[in-house]
Motif scaffolding. Structure first.
Motif, mmCIF file in Angstrom:
data_model
loop_
_atom_site.group_PDB
_atom_site.id
_atom_site.type_symbol
_atom_site.label_atom_id
_atom_site.label_comp_id
_atom_site.label_asym_id
_atom_site.label_seq_id
_atom_site.Cartn_x
_atom_site.Cartn_y
_atom_site.Cartn_z
ATOM 1 N N UNK A 179 -19.540 -2.454 -1.031
ATOM 2 C CA UNK A 179 -20.483 -1.661 -1.804
ATOM 3 C C UNK A 179 -19.807 -0.635 -2.718
ATOM 4 N N UNK A 180 -18.726 -0.023 -2.258
ATOM 5 C CA UNK A 180 -18.120 1.051 -3.057
ATOM 6 C C UNK A 180 -17.459 0.547 -4.330
ATOM 7 N N UNK A 181 -17.178 -0.778 -4.408
ATOM 8 C CA UNK A 181 -16.580 -1.331 -5.630
ATOM 9 C C UNK A 181 -17.439 -2.452 -6.214
ATOM 10 N N UNK A 208 0.825 -1.203 0.000
ATOM 11 C CA UNK A 208 0.000 0.000 0.000
ATOM 12 C C UNK A 208 0.865 1.261 0.000
ATOM 13 N N UNK A 209 2.032 1.226 0.618
ATOM 14 C CA UNK A 209 2.958 2.351 0.521
ATOM 15 C C UNK A 209 3.455 2.518 -0.914
ATOM 16 N N UNK A 210 3.636 1.382 -1.601
ATOM 17 C CA UNK A 210 4.081 1.442 -2.997
ATOM 18 C C UNK A 210 3.071 2.157 -3.888
ATOM 19 N N UNK A 211 1.783 2.106 -3.514
ATOM 20 C CA UNK A 211 0.773 2.822 -4.304
ATOM 21 C C UNK A 211 1.150 4.291 -4.450
ATOM 22 N N UNK A 212 1.760 4.841 -3.394
ATOM 23 C CA UNK A 212 2.146 6.255 -3.414
ATOM 24 C C UNK A 212 3.565 6.459 -3.910
ATOM 25 N N UNK A 213 4.484 5.553 -3.543
ATOM 26 C CA UNK A 213 5.903 5.799 -3.801
ATOM 27 C C UNK A 213 6.433 5.151 -5.081
ATOM 28 N N UNK A 214 5.813 4.063 -5.527
ATOM 29 C CA UNK A 214 6.322 3.377 -6.717
ATOM 30 C C UNK A 214 5.181 2.653 -7.426
ATOM 31 N N UNK A 259 -8.064 3.580 -6.254
ATOM 32 C CA UNK A 259 -6.880 2.727 -6.299
ATOM 33 C C UNK A 259 -7.247 1.296 -6.696
ATOM 34 N N UNK A 260 -8.402 0.818 -6.255
ATOM 35 C CA UNK A 260 -8.847 -0.496 -6.746
ATOM 36 C C UNK A 260 -8.914 -0.478 -8.267
ATOM 37 N N UNK A 261 -9.527 0.553 -8.835
ATOM 38 C CA UNK A 261 -9.709 0.611 -10.290
ATOM 39 C C UNK A 261 -8.379 0.743 -11.023
ATOM 40 N N UNK A 262 -7.415 1.403 -10.384
ATOM 41 C CA UNK A 262 -6.123 1.607 -11.042
ATOM 42 C C UNK A 262 -5.212 0.390 -10.918
ATOM 43 N N UNK A 263 -5.138 -0.188 -9.700
ATOM 44 C CA UNK A 263 -4.093 -1.166 -9.422
ATOM 45 C C UNK A 263 -4.561 -2.622 -9.375
ATOM 46 N N UNK A 264 -5.871 -2.863 -9.270
ATOM 47 C CA UNK A 264 -6.344 -4.232 -9.094
ATOM 48 C C UNK A 264 -7.325 -4.653 -10.177
ATOM 49 N N UNK A 285 -10.108 -1.532 1.687
ATOM 50 C CA UNK A 285 -8.766 -1.339 2.253
ATOM 51 C C UNK A 285 -8.027 -0.230 1.514
ATOM 52 N N UNK A 286 -8.183 -0.216 0.220
ATOM 53 C CA UNK A 286 -7.650 0.858 -0.608
ATOM 54 C C UNK A 286 -8.838 1.703 -1.091
ATOM 55 N N UNK A 287 -8.576 2.877 -1.609
ATOM 56 C CA UNK A 287 -9.679 3.687 -2.128
ATOM 57 C C UNK A 287 -10.278 3.008 -3.357
ATOM 58 N N UNK A 288 -11.548 3.256 -3.653
ATOM 59 C CA UNK A 288 -12.109 2.716 -4.893
ATOM 60 C C UNK A 288 -11.303 3.110 -6.134
#
Length: 364
Positions: free
Chosen positions: A258-260, A172-178, A226-231, A221-224
């Motif tokens: 519900x949010x995803x 989850x830190x990598x979502x921001x840093x790499x 970020x789900x759409x971008x990374x998963x 766990x992650x924002x919706x």
């Protein structure tokens, strides 16, 4: 209908002859205890302590006996990742992730093979998958045959990624840093899963389950976003590959989805499991998903199957069936798994009540 036909009808959003019964996982102590209740003469072993490694053939035989005797409609197995002990409470899998056994016997990653982008060079876990890793899967399918539906788990690319990074917090830190490394890891994980799906299809399985939680009880766990971008793109790769192989595929995640939910349906999962009752109402979910995907689960394994009585379990099963089973597209199971805290008598009550009250047409 055969059990397999019943499961596949529900996964096709149709109405079978009765509500199908499925369980993502039954822990070894529960397998032994349930077997001892229904056929005591067949139990020649004691439930083992929590440990790394795969179930013995004796445990698998008891599992298969339970599936047959209770007329459960499906099996669910997972393939081996080759965890071996490196100390009393630590193990390492053949891909380089180190685990410690939690208080509940769950192998919890504490270190992984990917510390930085440089570690991705030559990292190819898909190439380490062998047919021997699927020996348990093959054993169960061969023993029970095609009358039953056979589910096999492949780990969510999100979960594999954070395992390899040595913990969810690192990914989850990598979502921001790499973010580029996040995508590279997810792509490697997707190739890993799709290689496994190829072998699973060749063994005659029917359904892929994709375990890996995406949410807690209040939110993802992650924002919706970020789900759409990374998963989501990697979920789409898995779903397309499973469908190309003629397999159904369902997503398992505890928590409030519900949010995803629209994203999961758009990806094309054939079912969503387990609709955690603490944060999602099964009636609302069924109404929303009707005609879009199958609903699986919802019988509370956090409190009801642990602390409740068989009578309370029966009442909940009846209520759940009335809310979610009309018109089909529903498969009953616990809200996660039959873990060591669950009373075997309550699981048996869940199965019995489903057999009694889950015949179609559902009469209110």
């Amino acid at each position: 209908m055969t059990s397999r036909e019943r499961i596949l009808t529900a996964l096709n959003k149709g109405q079978p002859d009765q509500v199908p019964i499925f369980e993502l996982y039954i822990n070894e102590p529960n397998i032994v205890d349930i077997a001892r209740i229904i056929e005591p003469e067949s139990v020649k072993i004691q439930a083992g302590k929590d440990k790394f490694g795969d179930e013995s053939l004796a445990v698998l035989d008891l599992y298969c006996m339970i599936i047959n005797k209770l007329e459960i409609d499906a099996t669910c197995t997972n393939f081996s990742i080759g965890i071996s002990n490196i100390s009393d409470d630590r193990g390492i899998d053949k891909y380089g992730t180190v685990y410690v056994l939690s208080d509940h016997g769950e192998p919890t990653p504490i270190d992984g093979p990917i510390k930085s982008r440089d570690d991705l060079i030559g990292f190819d876990p898909a190439s380490k998958i062998t047919h021997d890793d699927f020996a348990k899967v093959k054993y169960v399918i061969d023993k029970l045959g095609k009358e039953k539906a056979h589910f096999v788990s492949v780990t969510d690319p999100f979960k594999s990624s954070w395992r390899w990074r040595g913990g969810m917090q690192n990914l989850l830190m990598d979502y921001a840093t790499d973010p580029q490394m996040v995508h590279e890891l997810a792509s490697i994980a997707s190739d890993f899963d799709n290689t496994a799906i190829d072998m699973i299809a060749s063994l005659g399985a029917d359904v892929i389950t994709v375990p890996g939680d995406l949410a807690g009880e209040y939110s993802t766990i992650m924002s919706p976003q970020h789900y759409r971008e990374f998963i989501k793109p990697y979920h789409q790769r898995l779903v397309q590959h499973a469908h190309d192989k003629g397999l159904k595929i369902i997503k398992h995640s505890d928590g409030n989805l519900w949010s995803i939910m629209d994203d999961l349906l758009e990806v094309g999962f054939d079912g969503i499991h387990p609709i955690q009752p603490q944060c999602m109402d099964i009636g609302e979910v069924k109404a929303y998903m009707k005609g879009k995907a199958c609903v699986l689960g919802n019988i509370d394994c956090r409190d009801l199957l642990v602390n409740g009585t068989p009578e309370e379990v029966t009442k909940t099963v009846i209520d759940t069936i009335y809310k979610s089973a009309p018109d089909g597209g529903y498969i009953i199971s616990s809200s996660n798994s039959i873990h060591p805290g669950c009373k075997s008598e309550n699981y048996l009550a869940m199965v019995s009540a489903t057999k009694k009250y889950g015949k179609y047409p559902i009469i209110y």
